[in-house]
Design a protein around this motif. Structure first.
Motif, PDB file in Angstrom:
ATOM      1  N   ARG A 159       3.461 -23.565   2.103  1.00 56.88           N
ATOM      2  CA  ARG A 159       4.397 -22.429   2.189  1.00 56.88           C
ATOM      3  C   ARG A 159       5.718 -22.839   2.812  1.00 56.88           C
ATOM      4  O   ARG A 159       6.537 -21.970   3.142  1.00 56.88           O
ATOM      5  CB  ARG A 159       3.782 -21.281   2.991  1.00 56.88           C
ATOM      6  CG  ARG A 159       2.527 -20.705   2.390  1.00 56.88           C
ATOM      7  CD  ARG A 159       2.205 -19.361   2.994  1.00 56.88           C
ATOM      8  NE  ARG A 159       3.098 -18.327   2.492  1.00 56.88           N
ATOM      9  CZ  ARG A 159       3.239 -17.125   3.041  1.00 56.88           C
ATOM     10  NH1 ARG A 159       2.563 -16.828   4.122  1.00 56.88           N
ATOM     11  NH2 ARG A 159       4.063 -16.239   2.516  1.00 56.88           N
TER      12      ARG A 159
ATOM     13  N   ARG B 203      -2.430 -24.116  -1.192  1.00 52.85           N
ATOM     14  CA  ARG B 203      -2.848 -22.737  -0.893  1.00 52.85           C
ATOM     15  C   ARG B 203      -3.296 -21.997  -2.154  1.00 52.85           C
ATOM     16  O   ARG B 203      -3.257 -20.788  -2.236  1.00 52.85           O
ATOM     17  CB  ARG B 203      -1.697 -21.986  -0.199  1.00 52.85           C
ATOM     18  CG  ARG B 203      -2.042 -20.630   0.389  1.00 52.85           C
ATOM     19  CD  ARG B 203      -0.843 -20.085   1.157  1.00 52.85           C
ATOM     20  NE  ARG B 203      -0.932 -18.671   1.433  1.00 52.85           N
ATOM     21  CZ  ARG B 203      -0.207 -17.737   0.799  1.00 52.85           C
ATOM     22  NH1 ARG B 203       0.630 -18.063  -0.146  1.00 52.85           N
ATOM     23  NH2 ARG B 203      -0.324 -16.479   1.129  1.00 52.85           N
ATOM     24  N   PHE B 204      -3.729 -22.760  -3.155  1.00 55.81           N
ATOM     25  CA  PHE B 204      -4.239 -22.164  -4.390  1.00 55.81           C
ATOM     26  C   PHE B 204      -5.489 -21.338  -4.059  1.00 55.81           C
ATOM     27  O   PHE B 204      -6.298 -21.754  -3.257  1.00 55.81           O
ATOM     28  CB  PHE B 204      -4.596 -23.292  -5.374  1.00 55.81           C
ATOM     29  CG  PHE B 204      -5.134 -22.801  -6.674  1.00 55.81           C
ATOM     30  CD1 PHE B 204      -4.282 -22.441  -7.680  1.00 55.81           C
ATOM     31  CD2 PHE B 204      -6.504 -22.704  -6.879  1.00 55.81           C
ATOM     32  CE1 PHE B 204      -4.776 -21.974  -8.888  1.00 55.81           C
ATOM     33  CE2 PHE B 204      -7.005 -22.238  -8.075  1.00 55.81           C
ATOM     34  CZ  PHE B 204      -6.138 -21.883  -9.077  1.00 55.81           C
ATOM     35  N   PRO B 205      -5.678 -20.203  -4.672  1.00 55.47           N
ATOM     36  CA  PRO B 205      -4.896 -19.561  -5.747  1.00 55.47           C
ATOM     37  C   PRO B 205      -3.841 -18.578  -5.230  1.00 55.47           C
ATOM     38  O   PRO B 205      -3.235 -17.887  -6.052  1.00 55.47           O
ATOM     39  CB  PRO B 205      -5.972 -18.817  -6.527  1.00 55.47           C
ATOM     40  CG  PRO B 205      -6.941 -18.387  -5.477  1.00 55.47           C
ATOM     41  CD  PRO B 205      -6.951 -19.486  -4.443  1.00 55.47           C
ATOM     42  N   ASP B 206      -3.624 -18.517  -3.930  1.00 52.66           N
ATOM     43  CA  ASP B 206      -2.614 -17.594  -3.417  1.00 52.66           C
ATOM     44  C   ASP B 206      -1.199 -18.115  -3.623  1.00 52.66           C
ATOM     45  O   ASP B 206      -0.229 -17.379  -3.409  1.00 52.66           O
ATOM     46  CB  ASP B 206      -2.876 -17.315  -1.936  1.00 52.66           C
ATOM     47  CG  ASP B 206      -4.196 -16.585  -1.750  1.00 52.66           C
ATOM     48  OD1 ASP B 206      -4.313 -15.452  -2.226  1.00 52.66           O
ATOM     49  OD2 ASP B 206      -5.120 -17.166  -1.163  1.00 52.66           O
ATOM     50  N   SER B 207      -1.077 -19.380  -3.983  1.00 49.56           N
ATOM     51  CA  SER B 207       0.188 -19.963  -4.417  1.00 49.56           C
ATOM     52  C   SER B 207      -0.143 -20.914  -5.568  1.00 49.56           C
ATOM     53  O   SER B 207      -1.272 -21.378  -5.686  1.00 49.56           O
ATOM     54  CB  SER B 207       0.841 -20.777  -3.290  1.00 49.56           C
ATOM     55  OG  SER B 207       1.169 -19.976  -2.195  1.00 49.56           O
ATOM     56  N   PRO B 208       0.858 -21.228  -6.400  1.00 51.00           N
ATOM     57  CA  PRO B 208       0.614 -22.205  -7.463  1.00 51.00           C
ATOM     58  C   PRO B 208       0.493 -23.613  -6.888  1.00 51.00           C
ATOM     59  O   PRO B 208       0.976 -23.908  -5.799  1.00 51.00           O
ATOM     60  CB  PRO B 208       1.855 -22.078  -8.349  1.00 51.00           C
ATOM     61  CG  PRO B 208       2.902 -21.496  -7.463  1.00 51.00           C
ATOM     62  CD  PRO B 208       2.211 -20.667  -6.426  1.00 51.00           C
TER      63      PRO B 208
ATOM     64  N   SER C 233       1.526 -26.634  -8.435  1.00 49.40           N
ATOM     65  CA  SER C 233       2.499 -27.658  -8.814  1.00 49.40           C
ATOM     66  C   SER C 233       3.883 -27.589  -8.183  1.00 49.40           C
ATOM     67  O   SER C 233       4.510 -28.634  -8.011  1.00 49.40           O
ATOM     68  CB  SER C 233       2.678 -27.637 -10.344  1.00 49.40           C
ATOM     69  OG  SER C 233       1.491 -28.021 -10.982  1.00 49.40           O
ATOM     70  N   PRO C 234       4.430 -26.427  -7.850  1.00 51.86           N
ATOM     71  CA  PRO C 234       5.837 -26.410  -7.421  1.00 51.86           C
ATOM     72  C   PRO C 234       6.160 -27.297  -6.220  1.00 51.86           C
ATOM     73  O   PRO C 234       7.189 -27.980  -6.218  1.00 51.86           O
ATOM     74  CB  PRO C 234       6.077 -24.932  -7.111  1.00 51.86           C
ATOM     75  CG  PRO C 234       5.168 -24.215  -8.032  1.00 51.86           C
ATOM     76  CD  PRO C 234       3.923 -25.051  -8.084  1.00 51.86           C
TER      77      PRO C 234
END
Lengths: 258, 251
Positions: free
Chosen positions: B189, B213-218, B220-221
């Motif tokens: 994050r 932090r997947f799946p609460d964030s993607p 790859s970015p």
């Protein structure tokens, strides 16, 4: 590959507690590192909107090929707002308007904004507003509040910054976009779930999603990464990264970076 | 014209330091199974992931840990991370679980669990972690920084990974990293401009871990951003996998 990249959501001004600085050289270096051609910059930091807009104008004057000016006004000073809008669009050459209702402590559809919206509707202006619905106390810019506005002020193009932030906000943002053809969704967030970009494109269509970063609060490389690594079509990525913004703001196609 | 990579994949091995698995109560995720998470990891070019149970974090540590160990049996891509709540959980039981499984780390969530991160609550747990060489994951939003600093200062041999550090933590994260050499940072994050370089300046690159932090964030970015941050191969590889390997397998 090379494709136009327009960052629809950028700020100038400092916010020291979060390490946010707007040194112009660093700004351009970050844009280059991320592959961003042009940044649409606003300054919402000052209670004196004119001071912020002048700061934007100085950036644009330095590099008109890289920065697009975005106006800011506050309904706390209604006697100043319309004159400042005239100055921003007619004198400074700004291309759109940013609003941030959290400062007012009243929702985006509060009557305090009516005069601004009527001015913008007369001129068919693009307005981007903060939009967020992360929890129930986060209600001032809940995306469903934009539906009535978009229908009432149909000549304004409404851009929902952050697309509501969390999934419940994104669901409302998509619903708003489906209900109103003049609603667009901007991508930057520090919260979105793993399939956020896919969800927005599926819901609103690839023509109405705009890349933004919130630079220099957030790093544009990461926010570009959210678009280029999403599980969407090649053409959709190109539209979101820049083609949609070029069409919406009537910008020239960029020819080179740096 | 902007130069972007529309077919990005990482050039170094990737060991994700922060994945949550399992269904949620509050919403239906599009990736709520181990297989769905694996598919996303493969699409992102991630080789392995350190995973905890979302149920453990949000509801009950023991029930979630039991589910996690069942779900990950025979799945080599995931390394299980157990959650504990020192105020109510049984340390001896957790020690047995750690001994019997390939568990290499522990996660605590003081705010969600409703307990202070003070020595009189977590002290003997931290002593055990330090003695066994098990690193501790702590989400930054779960902790009051003064408590964190005071308590960790009493446990200088314990390795801690402060995860999900956000821009709201900027006012204290850099002084914390400079003050406590046993604290690492996970970057899922951390979105501020040049954030990676700022962390490296404060802590050195060997204390910086890629996590999604997947799946609460993607996934790859942040990987994409790391690859465009001017890091040399060795530094990139350490952040993306080497540092986590060292933390988990040095025992």
């Amino acid at each position: 590959m090379e494709t136009p990249v327009i960052d629809f959501h950028c700020h100038v001004g400092r916010w020291g507690r979060y390490g946010m600085d707007d040194d112009p050289a660093d700004y351009l270096r970050l844009m280059d590192a991320a592959g961003v051609d042009r940044a649409c910059i606003n300054c919402i930091n000052f209670g004196d909107a004119r001071r912020g807009n002048d700061r934007v104008a100085r950036f644009v004057a330095q590099r008109p090929d890289r920065f697009v000016g975005v106006a800011y006004v506050t309904p706390r000073y209604p006697d100043e707002a319309l004159a400042e809008l005239d100055r921003c669009f007619d004198v400074l050459g700004f291309r759109s308007l940013k609003l941030y209702p959290d400062y007012l402590g009243k929702p985006i559809d509060d009557p305090a904004y009516d005069a601004v919206f009527e001015w913008a509707d007369d001129r068919s202006v693009v307005i981007m507003s903060h939009s967020s619905y992360v929890h129930d106390d986060d209600w001032l810019t809940r995306p469903d509040r934009f539906v009535g506005l978009a229908q009432r002020y149909g000549k304004i193009s409404w851009v929902l910054a952050h697309s509501g932030n969390a999934r419940q906000g994104q669901e409302q943002a998509v619903t708003a976009a489906r209900a109103c053809p003049n609603v667009y969704l901007e991508t930057c967030t520090s919260m979105g779930e793993h399939d956020t970009i896919e969800f927005l494109v599926d819901g609103a269509g690839e023509d109405r999603v705009l890349y933004g970063s919130d630079m220099p609060l957030m790093d544009p490389r990461l926010q570009v990464g959210r678009v280029v690594t999403a599980d969407i079509s090649h053409d959709a990525k190109l539209k979101i990264l820049g083609l949609n913004a070029i069409e919406l703001l009537g910008l020239d196609q960029p020819t080179s970076t740096g | 014209m902007g130069k972007v990579d529309l077919s990005f994949s990482p050039v170094v091995p990737v060991f994700d330091a922060n994945v949550a698995l399992g269904r949620r109560h509050d919403r239906r995720l599009t990736a709520d199974t181990v297989d769905a998470a694996l598919n996303e990891m493969r699409r992102a070019g991630v080789d392995r992931a350190l995973a905890h149970s979302a149920h453990s974090a949000a509801f009950d540590a023991r029930d979630g840990n039991d589910w996690l160990l069942e779900a990950l049996e025979g799945v080599e891509e995931f390394v299980p991370q157990l959650v504990c709540s020192p105020a109510v959980d049984d340390l001896a039981r957790l020690q047995d679980e750690v001994d019997g499984q390939s568990v290499g780390s522990i996660r605590m969530l003081p705010s969600t669990g409703g307990y202070p991160f003070r020595t009189w609550v977590v002290g003997h747990w931290l002593e055990w972690l330090a003695q066994t060489g098990l690193p501790l994951w702590l989400p930054a939003s779960e902790i009051e920084p003064g408590e964190l600093h005071d308590t960790l200062r009493e446990h200088p041999t314990l390795s801690v990974v402060l995860c999900e550090v956000h821009y709201v933590h900027v006012p204290w994260i850099f002084p914390m990293l400079r003050s406590l050499p046993n604290v690492h940072v996970e970057i899922s994050r951390f979105v501020i401009p040049d954030g990676i370089h700022r962390l490296i300046d404060a802590a050195g690159h060997r204390r910086v871990l890629f996590g999604s932090r997947f799946p609460d964030s993607p996934i790859s970015p942040q990987l994409y951003s790391l690859h465009r941050s001017g890091l040399d191969y060795s530094t990139l590889a350490d952040i993306c996998s080497g540092n986590l390997d060292r933390l988990l397998y040095r025992r």
